[in-house]
Design a protein around this motif. Structure first.
Motif, PDB file in Angstrom:
ATOM      1  N   GLY B  86      36.361  35.531  -1.604  1.00  0.00           N
ATOM      2  CA  GLY B  86      37.585  35.629  -1.781  1.00  0.00           C
ATOM      3  C   GLY B  86      37.986  36.604  -1.496  1.00  0.00           C
ATOM      4  O   GLY B  86      36.621  37.965  -1.555  1.00  0.00           O
ATOM      5  N   MET B  87      38.436  37.024  -0.484  1.00  0.00           N
ATOM      6  CA  MET B  87      39.045  38.907   0.096  1.00  0.00           C
ATOM      7  C   MET B  87      40.302  38.835   0.086  1.00  0.00           C
ATOM      8  O   MET B  87      41.680  38.286  -0.295  1.00  0.00           O
ATOM      9  CB  MET B  87      38.797  38.402   1.742  1.00  0.00           C
ATOM     10  N   VAL B  88      40.911  40.271  -0.967  1.00  0.00           N
ATOM     11  CA  VAL B  88      42.313  40.474  -0.894  1.00  0.00           C
ATOM     12  C   VAL B  88      42.024  41.728   0.440  1.00  0.00           C
ATOM     13  O   VAL B  88      41.316  42.535   0.096  1.00  0.00           O
ATOM     14  CB  VAL B  88      42.167  41.119  -2.725  1.00  0.00           C
ATOM     15  N   PHE B  89      43.556  41.707   0.459  1.00  0.00           N
ATOM     16  CA  PHE B  89      43.915  42.651   1.768  1.00  0.00           C
ATOM     17  C   PHE B  89      44.440  43.722   1.018  1.00  0.00           C
ATOM     18  O   PHE B  89      45.288  43.481   0.124  1.00  0.00           O
ATOM     19  CB  PHE B  89      44.496  42.715   2.872  1.00  0.00           C
ATOM     20  N   GLN B  90      44.144  45.256   1.677  1.00  0.00           N
ATOM     21  CA  GLN B  90      45.448  45.932   1.388  1.00  0.00           C
ATOM     22  C   GLN B  90      46.903  45.660   1.781  1.00  0.00           C
ATOM     23  O   GLN B  90      47.828  46.248   1.052  1.00  0.00           O
ATOM     24  CB  GLN B  90      45.116  47.557   1.985  1.00  0.00           C
ATOM     25  N   SER B  91      46.680  44.731   2.629  1.00  0.00           N
ATOM     26  CA  SER B  91      48.213  44.631   3.568  1.00  0.00           C
ATOM     27  C   SER B  91      48.687  43.163   2.712  1.00  0.00           C
ATOM     28  O   SER B  91      49.784  42.470   3.314  1.00  0.00           O
ATOM     29  CB  SER B  91      48.296  44.610   4.153  1.00  0.00           C
ATOM     30  N   PHE B  92      48.174  42.497   1.634  1.00  0.00           N
ATOM     31  CA  PHE B  92      48.271  41.727   0.983  1.00  0.00           C
ATOM     32  C   PHE B  92      47.960  40.497   2.242  1.00  0.00           C
ATOM     33  O   PHE B  92      47.457  39.345   1.827  1.00  0.00           O
ATOM     34  CB  PHE B  92      50.177  41.093   0.620  1.00  0.00           C
ATOM     35  N   ASN B  93      48.726  40.393   3.292  1.00  0.00           N
ATOM     36  CA  ASN B  93      48.711  39.306   4.096  1.00  0.00           C
ATOM     37  C   ASN B  93      48.861  37.739   3.914  1.00  0.00           C
ATOM     38  O   ASN B  93      48.328  36.755   4.479  1.00  0.00           O
ATOM     39  CB  ASN B  93      47.108  38.777   4.793  1.00  0.00           C
ATOM     40  N   LEU B  94      49.312  38.023   2.918  1.00  0.00           N
ATOM     41  CA  LEU B  94      50.478  36.141   2.140  1.00  0.00           C
ATOM     42  C   LEU B  94      51.122  35.614   3.998  1.00  0.00           C
ATOM     43  O   LEU B  94      51.618  36.388   4.309  1.00  0.00           O
ATOM     44  CB  LEU B  94      51.341  36.326   1.332  1.00  0.00           C
ATOM     45  N   PHE B  95      50.696  33.988   3.940  1.00  0.00           N
ATOM     46  CA  PHE B  95      51.516  33.586   4.582  1.00  0.00           C
ATOM     47  C   PHE B  95      53.140  33.319   4.403  1.00  0.00           C
ATOM     48  O   PHE B  95      53.679  32.678   3.744  1.00  0.00           O
ATOM     49  CB  PHE B  95      51.176  31.912   4.810  1.00  0.00           C
ATOM     50  N   PRO B  96      53.504  34.026   5.356  1.00  0.00           N
ATOM     51  CA  PRO B  96      55.000  33.660   5.020  1.00  0.00           C
ATOM     52  C   PRO B  96      55.940  32.823   5.322  1.00  0.00           C
ATOM     53  O   PRO B  96      57.524  32.250   5.202  1.00  0.00           O
ATOM     54  CB  PRO B  96      56.057  35.698   6.098  1.00  0.00           C
ATOM     55  N   HIS B  97      54.918  32.448   6.080  1.00  0.00           N
ATOM     56  CA  HIS B  97      55.390  30.658   5.881  1.00  0.00           C
ATOM     57  C   HIS B  97      55.613  29.480   5.737  1.00  0.00           C
ATOM     58  O   HIS B  97      56.264  28.839   5.003  1.00  0.00           O
ATOM     59  CB  HIS B  97      55.489  29.709   7.843  1.00  0.00           C
ATOM     60  N   LYS B  98      54.887  30.084   4.449  1.00  0.00           N
ATOM     61  CA  LYS B  98      54.788  29.026   3.201  1.00  0.00           C
ATOM     62  C   LYS B  98      55.378  29.345   1.922  1.00  0.00           C
ATOM     63  O   LYS B  98      54.987  31.130   1.923  1.00  0.00           O
ATOM     64  CB  LYS B  98      53.164  28.454   3.392  1.00  0.00           C
ATOM     65  N   THR B  99      55.894  28.995   0.591  1.00  0.00           N
ATOM     66  CA  THR B  99      56.451  29.409  -0.288  1.00  0.00           C
ATOM     67  C   THR B  99      54.718  30.082  -1.122  1.00  0.00           C
ATOM     68  O   THR B  99      53.923  29.630  -0.208  1.00  0.00           O
ATOM     69  CB  THR B  99      56.515  28.069  -1.047  1.00  0.00           C
ATOM     70  N   VAL B 100      55.112  29.543  -2.160  1.00  0.00           N
ATOM     71  CA  VAL B 100      53.995  31.211  -2.451  1.00  0.00           C
ATOM     72  C   VAL B 100      53.128  29.909  -3.420  1.00  0.00           C
ATOM     73  O   VAL B 100      51.932  30.422  -3.436  1.00  0.00           O
ATOM     74  CB  VAL B 100      53.838  31.524  -4.787  1.00  0.00           C
ATOM     75  N   ILE B 101      53.019  28.900  -3.908  1.00  0.00           N
ATOM     76  CA  ILE B 101      52.368  28.657  -4.238  1.00  0.00           C
ATOM     77  C   ILE B 101      51.655  27.108  -3.126  1.00  0.00           C
ATOM     78  O   ILE B 101      51.090  26.848  -2.494  1.00  0.00           O
ATOM     79  CB  ILE B 101      53.282  26.790  -5.000  1.00  0.00           C
ATOM     80  N   GLY B 102      52.330  27.000  -1.807  1.00  0.00           N
ATOM     81  CA  GLY B 102      51.955  26.526  -0.561  1.00  0.00           C
ATOM     82  C   GLY B 102      51.214  27.536  -0.101  1.00  0.00           C
ATOM     83  O   GLY B 102      49.910  26.876   0.904  1.00  0.00           O
ATOM     84  N   ASN B 103      50.865  28.643  -0.059  1.00  0.00           N
ATOM     85  CA  ASN B 103      49.889  29.306   0.309  1.00  0.00           C
ATOM     86  C   ASN B 103      48.029  29.469  -0.928  1.00  0.00           C
ATOM     87  O   ASN B 103      48.013  29.410  -0.137  1.00  0.00           O
ATOM     88  CB  ASN B 103      50.238  31.184   0.151  1.00  0.00           C
TER      89      ASN B 103
END
Lengths: 268, 246
Positions: B86-103
């Protein structure tokens, strides 16, 4: 069709097609309404006050409008496929693929569309392989290939505008390159890509008037036919111009609506 | 090696960015369940080392073995190996086109072929764990930085990784949000997750780390327990660095 892409630009500006009205831009908004309804009022006024010949011209054109849309939609579909391939090719790390994609773009951008249309229909039509190619097919292939090159640049810029962190996050989860492109990059790039694609669609619709030289019975061709039979050049081409204007403005409105809807996940 | 095979085994790794030597003969073994915190000045190579563990950076020589598989081995599927990391980045890099649960559900559904129902159930449990279950259906842009980073941690956990890599997870956060992210990381550590963390949070290092590693100029300068590190560091460069930040 001068396109200037700055790297990491979020919005791709293309100086072609009708200007897309933006809510904030009051002046343009008004200009759109003025032109759109001005054109419609002009058509109605001419047809009511001088039904002969304007109403006769107008009745003669709808078949051409259908053909114009047919050519435009088929060409845009072909150009989207070519554009995606070209855009990905231009971003490929494989030098050979990159070179092919870039060469395609350079060649196509360097040849006028009218020359390309003649080349595919008349020059290639001499070859045994392409003998009997219907004008419609030649028109769609030529326009698709031409706009595919421009679309390639739109796709390239759109894909390039997505932050590298998105790719890293996706790859870190275990997605491969293709999956990353499909599930993460393209769904986001689409929002950046769509407005210029809409603009290209409008530009293509206008350029499709060129296919009238291949005896494709589009809107322009119908106008020419009417004019040459009746010698009413002024009346025929006035109506043709007004109909093109109404269609183009209507579509530009549609593009801006679509653009607004695509911004849904950035609304706060 | 006392019969225990390390879950991450880094041997003699070199990495250049052009003329710049980013990693200079780095070797490091990490055992299952161990929490390793890497500290060092910027440009010391700590992020590069972390990113080369899941091949976001390719190394020029040496080897990195994760759970028995060579990360740079041509026969190994890197996408498979990355699912363990698992990788966690400084800038989060969540997928903006997906909801939280979609991520959270995307990767398990596409890569592990979980049903939507199952993926959602697990995602909600993870969101509950990081304390933002109520935000499941919003888009990431609506969340604060701290919330986004917690979602990012949950997203990485959704793939059920054996190891979690953190690349300066709190550096982009406003000070008041750092605590909530560190709390999640501490919980994770208590549960026995193997963690490699690049951070400037010395409090976290002190509380959680089994081992602290100080890097400078692409090299591991000093390794030790937090007590050793923060009470009597041996190397002058470590002393200098710690005096600057503490």
């Amino acid at each position: 069709m001068n396109q200037h892409f700055s790297k990491k630009a979020v919005k791709i500006d293309i100086g072609d097609g009708a200007a897309i009205p933006v809510k904030k831009d009051r002046g343009l908004f008004n200009a759109w309404w003025l032109t759109f309804f001005g054109a419609i009022v002009a058509i109605i006024y001419l047809c009511v006050t001088q039904p002969e010949p304007y109403w006769r011209v107008l009745k003669f054109l709808p078949d051409g409008v259908l053909v114009t849309f047919q050519v435009t939609i088929l060409s845009i579909l072909m150009s989207l496929v070519l554009g995606l391939i070209t855009g990905l090719g231009r971003l490929s790390r494989n030098r050979f693929i990159n070179l092919i994609a870039s060469t395609y773009v350079e060649v196509i951008r360097g040849i006028p569309l009218l020359v390309q249309l003649f080349y595919i229909y008349y020059a290639l039509g001499r070859l045994e392989l392409f003998k009997g190619l219907p004008p419609m097919a030649a028109a769609v292939v030529a326009m698709g290939i031409c706009y595919g090159a421009y679309m390639g640049e739109v796709f390239r810029a759109g894909i390039d505008s997505i932050d590298k962190g998105q790719t890293e996050a996706s790859r870190s989860l275990g997605f491969n390159r293709a999956q990353t492109m499909m599930y993460v990059i393209l769904p986001q790039a689409w929002r950046t890509i769509l407005p210029p694609v809409g603009n290209e669609f409008i530009a293509l619709l206008k350029d499709s008037s060129l296919v009238s030289v291949l005896a494709v019975a589009d809107l322009m061709r119908r106008g020419r036919e009417f004019a040459s039979e009746s010698f009413l050049y002024f009346e025929a081409y006035t109506m043709v111009a007004l109909v093109y204007l109404v269609i183009t403005l209507f579509l530009s409105k549609g593009v801006s609506k679509m653009e607004q809807r695509l911004n849904y996940y950035e609304r706060d | 090696m006392n019969g225990i095979r390390p879950i991450i085994d880094i041997k003699n790794v070199y990495k250049f960015f052009g003329q710049l030597q980013a990693l200079n003969d780095v070797s490091l073994s990490i055992n299952q369940g161990e929490k390793v915190v890497i500290i060092g000045p910027s440009g010391s190579g700590k992020s590069t080392l972390l990113r080369s563990i899941n091949r976001l950076e390719t190394i020029d020589s040496g080897s990195i073995i994760v759970d028995g598989k060579d990360v740079n081995g041509s026969g190994n599927d890197i996408n498979q190996i990355r699912q363990e990391l698992g990788m966690v980045f400084q800038s989060f890099n969540l997928f903006p086109h997906k909801t939280v649960i979609g991520n959270l559900t995307m990767a398990p559904m596409k890569l592990k072929k979980l049903s939507e129902l199952e993926a959602k159930k697990r995602a909600l449990a993870l969101l509950d764990k990081v304390g933002i279950k109520d935000k499941a259906d919003v888009y990431p842009s609506m969340l604060s930085g701290g919330q986004q980073q917690r979602v990012a941690i949950a997203r990485a956990l959704a793939m059920n990784p054996k190891i979690m890599l953190f690349d300066e997870p709190t550096s982009a956060l406003d000070p008041e949000m750092i605590g909530e992210v560190l709390d999640v990381m501490v919980t994770l550590a208590r549960e026995g997750m193997t963690m490699v963390v690049v951070t400037h949070e010395m409090g976290f290092a002190r509380e959680v780390a089994d081992r602290v590693i100080f890097m400078d100029h692409g090299q591991i300068v000093e390794t030790g327990t937090p007590e050793h590190f923060f009470t009597n560091p041996e190397h002058p460069r470590t002393q200098k660095f710690l005096s600057q930040i503490l």
